[in-house]
Write a protein that holds these residues in place. Sequence first.
Motif, PDB file in Angstrom:
ATOM      1  N   TYR A  65      74.090  76.778  30.350  1.00  0.00           N
ATOM      2  CA  TYR A  65      73.507  75.220  30.680  1.00  0.00           C
ATOM      3  C   TYR A  65      72.082  75.561  31.323  1.00  0.00           C
ATOM      4  N   ALA A  66      72.295  76.149  32.405  1.00  0.00           N
ATOM      5  CA  ALA A  66      70.985  76.613  33.084  1.00  0.00           C
ATOM      6  C   ALA A  66      69.788  76.747  32.091  1.00  0.00           C
ATOM      7  N   LEU A  67      70.049  77.663  31.141  1.00  0.00           N
ATOM      8  CA  LEU A  67      68.922  78.055  30.208  1.00  0.00           C
ATOM      9  C   LEU A  67      68.788  76.838  29.206  1.00  0.00           C
ATOM     10  N   LEU A  68      69.647  76.072  28.958  1.00  0.00           N
ATOM     11  CA  LEU A  68      69.482  74.696  27.938  1.00  0.00           C
ATOM     12  C   LEU A  68      68.716  73.850  28.585  1.00  0.00           C
ATOM     13  N   GLY A  69      68.884  73.737  30.097  1.00  0.00           N
ATOM     14  CA  GLY A  69      68.052  72.542  31.030  1.00  0.00           C
ATOM     15  C   GLY A  69      66.658  73.186  30.874  1.00  0.00           C
ATOM     16  N   ALA A  70      66.477  74.323  30.844  1.00  0.00           N
ATOM     17  CA  ALA A  70      65.004  74.937  30.996  1.00  0.00           C
ATOM     18  C   ALA A  70      64.161  74.821  29.499  1.00  0.00           C
ATOM     19  N   LEU A  71      65.147  74.685  28.409  1.00  0.00           N
ATOM     20  CA  LEU A  71      64.595  74.306  27.015  1.00  0.00           C
ATOM     21  C   LEU A  71      64.271  72.943  26.817  1.00  0.00           C
ATOM     22  N   ALA A  72      64.715  72.155  27.805  1.00  0.00           N
ATOM     23  CA  ALA A  72      64.581  70.814  27.621  1.00  0.00           C
ATOM     24  C   ALA A  72      62.902  70.441  27.907  1.00  0.00           C
ATOM     25  N   PHE A  73      62.268  71.465  28.492  1.00  0.00           N
ATOM     26  CA  PHE A  73      60.491  71.559  28.750  1.00  0.00           C
ATOM     27  C   PHE A  73      59.785  71.982  27.522  1.00  0.00           C
ATOM     28  N   SER A  74      60.541  72.615  26.562  1.00  0.00           N
ATOM     29  CA  SER A  74      60.079  73.223  25.362  1.00  0.00           C
ATOM     30  C   SER A  74      60.797  73.247  24.279  1.00  0.00           C
ATOM     31  N   PRO A  75      61.272  72.236  23.627  1.00  0.00           N
ATOM     32  CA  PRO A  75      62.007  72.584  22.606  1.00  0.00           C
ATOM     33  C   PRO A  75      61.351  72.836  21.193  1.00  0.00           C
ATOM     34  N   TYR A  76      61.973  73.857  20.467  1.00  0.00           N
ATOM     35  CA  TYR A  76      61.139  74.414  19.378  1.00  0.00           C
ATOM     36  C   TYR A  76      60.118  75.307  19.717  1.00  0.00           C
ATOM     37  N   ASN A 187      74.595  73.145  16.967  1.00  0.00           N
ATOM     38  CA  ASN A 187      75.210  72.478  18.319  1.00  0.00           C
ATOM     39  C   ASN A 187      74.091  72.783  19.266  1.00  0.00           C
ATOM     40  N   PHE A 188      73.759  73.963  19.335  1.00  0.00           N
ATOM     41  CA  PHE A 188      72.468  74.424  20.303  1.00  0.00           C
ATOM     42  C   PHE A 188      71.263  73.473  19.976  1.00  0.00           C
ATOM     43  N   GLU A 189      70.776  73.323  18.879  1.00  0.00           N
ATOM     44  CA  GLU A 189      69.777  72.406  18.627  1.00  0.00           C
ATOM     45  C   GLU A 189      69.866  71.069  19.028  1.00  0.00           C
ATOM     46  N   LYS A 190      71.187  70.562  18.760  1.00  0.00           N
ATOM     47  CA  LYS A 190      71.562  69.088  19.200  1.00  0.00           C
ATOM     48  C   LYS A 190      71.528  68.977  20.536  1.00  0.00           C
ATOM     49  N   ALA A 191      72.206  69.895  21.267  1.00  0.00           N
ATOM     50  CA  ALA A 191      72.107  69.977  22.671  1.00  0.00           C
ATOM     51  C   ALA A 191      70.550  70.005  23.552  1.00  0.00           C
ATOM     52  N   VAL A 192      69.804  70.727  22.991  1.00  0.00           N
ATOM     53  CA  VAL A 192      68.373  70.832  23.315  1.00  0.00           C
ATOM     54  C   VAL A 192      67.711  69.395  23.173  1.00  0.00           C
ATOM     55  N   ASN A 193      68.072  68.889  21.875  1.00  0.00           N
ATOM     56  CA  ASN A 193      67.247  67.525  21.527  1.00  0.00           C
ATOM     57  C   ASN A 193      67.889  66.661  22.613  1.00  0.00           C
ATOM     58  N   LEU A 194      69.471  66.633  22.984  1.00  0.00           N
ATOM     59  CA  LEU A 194      69.769  65.632  24.000  1.00  0.00           C
ATOM     60  C   LEU A 194      69.016  65.822  25.164  1.00  0.00           C
ATOM     61  N   LEU A 195      68.916  67.101  25.620  1.00  0.00           N
ATOM     62  CA  LEU A 195      68.191  67.280  26.927  1.00  0.00           C
ATOM     63  C   LEU A 195      66.811  67.124  27.010  1.00  0.00           C
ATOM     64  N   TYR A 196      66.350  67.097  26.126  1.00  0.00           N
ATOM     65  CA  TYR A 196      64.925  66.918  25.923  1.00  0.00           C
ATOM     66  C   TYR A 196      64.315  65.258  26.385  1.00  0.00           C
ATOM     67  N   GLU A 197      65.424  64.420  26.182  1.00  0.00           N
ATOM     68  CA  GLU A 197      65.395  63.122  26.496  1.00  0.00           C
ATOM     69  C   GLU A 197      65.548  62.593  27.980  1.00  0.00           C
ATOM     70  N   ILE A 198      66.062  63.815  28.846  1.00  0.00           N
ATOM     71  CA  ILE A 198      66.314  63.372  30.100  1.00  0.00           C
ATOM     72  C   ILE A 198      65.661  64.570  30.995  1.00  0.00           C
ATOM     73  N   ARG A 199      64.612  65.096  30.366  1.00  0.00           N
ATOM     74  CA  ARG A 199      64.034  66.224  31.110  1.00  0.00           C
ATOM     75  C   ARG A 199      63.343  65.691  32.382  1.00  0.00           C
ATOM     76  N   ASP A 200      62.964  64.436  32.196  1.00  0.00           N
ATOM     77  CA  ASP A 200      62.191  63.953  33.568  1.00  0.00           C
ATOM     78  C   ASP A 200      63.246  63.902  34.710  1.00  0.00           C
ATOM     79  N   GLU A 201      64.218  63.636  34.355  1.00  0.00           N
ATOM     80  CA  GLU A 201      65.219  63.446  35.476  1.00  0.00           C
ATOM     81  C   GLU A 201      66.066  64.936  36.068  1.00  0.00           C
ATOM     82  N   LEU A 202      65.349  66.085  35.217  1.00  0.00           N
ATOM     83  CA  LEU A 202      65.822  67.353  35.908  1.00  0.00           C
ATOM     84  C   LEU A 202      64.954  67.911  37.016  1.00  0.00           C
ATOM     85  N   SER A 203      65.598  68.693  37.799  1.00  0.00           N
ATOM     86  CA  SER A 203      65.158  69.364  38.923  1.00  0.00           C
ATOM     87  C   SER A 203      64.202  70.136  38.662  1.00  0.00           C
ATOM     88  N   THR A 204      62.847  70.456  39.469  1.00  0.00           N
ATOM     89  CA  THR A 204      62.128  71.386  39.468  1.00  0.00           C
ATOM     90  C   THR A 204      62.492  72.949  39.145  1.00  0.00           C
TER      91      THR A 204
END
Length: 401
Positions: A65-76, A187-204
């Motif tokens: 999930y650390a990597l999924l969080g990183a992908l929130a800044f660059s889906p696809y 499922n992977f793609e779905k998770a990245v899409n969901l995290l993309y919506e909250i990326r502004d809330e993620l830490s640096t």
Amino acid sequence: MLDPFGSEAKRLVKEEFGGINELLSIIPSYIGIEHALERVSWIKSGEIPEDILELSDIQDLLTFYALLGALAFSPYGIEMELVREANIKIYSERIRRASKIEGTAIPLKIVERDEIPNRDRTILERTHHTELPPSEREKLRLRYKTGLKKFLELWDGSLKEVYIRKGHAYLTGEQALKLWEEAFEKNFEKAVNLLYEIRDELSTYYLQLYEKLSEIAREYFKERLERMGSAEAQPLRFELFPPCVKIALGGVPAGLRNYAITVLLTSFLSYARLCPNPPRRDVRVRDCVQDLSVIEKEIFPIIIEAGNRCSPPLFEDQPHEIKNIWYHLGFGLTDKPTLEDSGNSTWYFPPNCSKIRANAPQLCKPDRHCRNIKNPLTYYLRRLYLENRKKGEREEGGGSG
């Protein structure tokens, strides 16, 4: 852990961490950036380190999930391609070693011997072919079954390859693994899409991890990068636009004009052309271009034409709306902007699909690509990604399509 989207993973996320948001908030305190990168840094060698394969369930979830969080800044992007490929190999190897696939995200059941008629088993499993070594016989054995509806949602091969009986698909171990891989990708793609919506809330932490991840991805895909392309500024591909944008381009009635043209079309076209994968939502136009020529020659004419197709024509009826377009692009309320004006107002990000449905339901006519998509821009990014991926695969295979 055999599947980060399986029942055990879901239980851990909910009961041990209190949900995805809470899990993401604690990861930076427990997982160093270099530790998270170990999940993908081995991929060029092709050999998965044993310590990765033997991670405890908790450590596995945290690093994944650390990597999924990183992908929130660059889906696809190529980063997503890298993480997806590496983790499919990790979990596939674990499944093979465990010699089981139960408990993953696909509902599979063990096949009982008397479920399949002996005649069918004889043909399918070649039970009378005594010349076959035990390893080959094991590959032919029908071990799992799953409901036909779920199977058809995931399977992309020929139905002739699969034994179907009484509403179930019966699978060999390798077929079940192939089905699991399809489920993992969705499922992977779905998770990245969901995290993309909250990326502004993620830490640096996650942005820093993304930057390191990008370095590894660019090195790994060095030879493919020119063929595949990436989600960077490029000419617009109208055929890949989401349905809502295509409807707006065609012109809309009076009650929809301002939302369709000023809110949706202006934001979508500008981000899709200038900055399709913004690392943050407070980006300015001048962060992405050196002058306004692209906006004036490529984006503004499309917006004006769409406005003129409305009934009645938007800019004839409301000429002041031209200033509002520039306002939504971040230049303040003006009709003669300069690049230096960028940042005088917010460069509006495309509204989420939920907001479009609520404010302009007539624009929302989902197609098959809309599934799991939360924003029109990620729809476009996904279509670009899939097109570039197909192109890369064709060229690598030496075919022309």
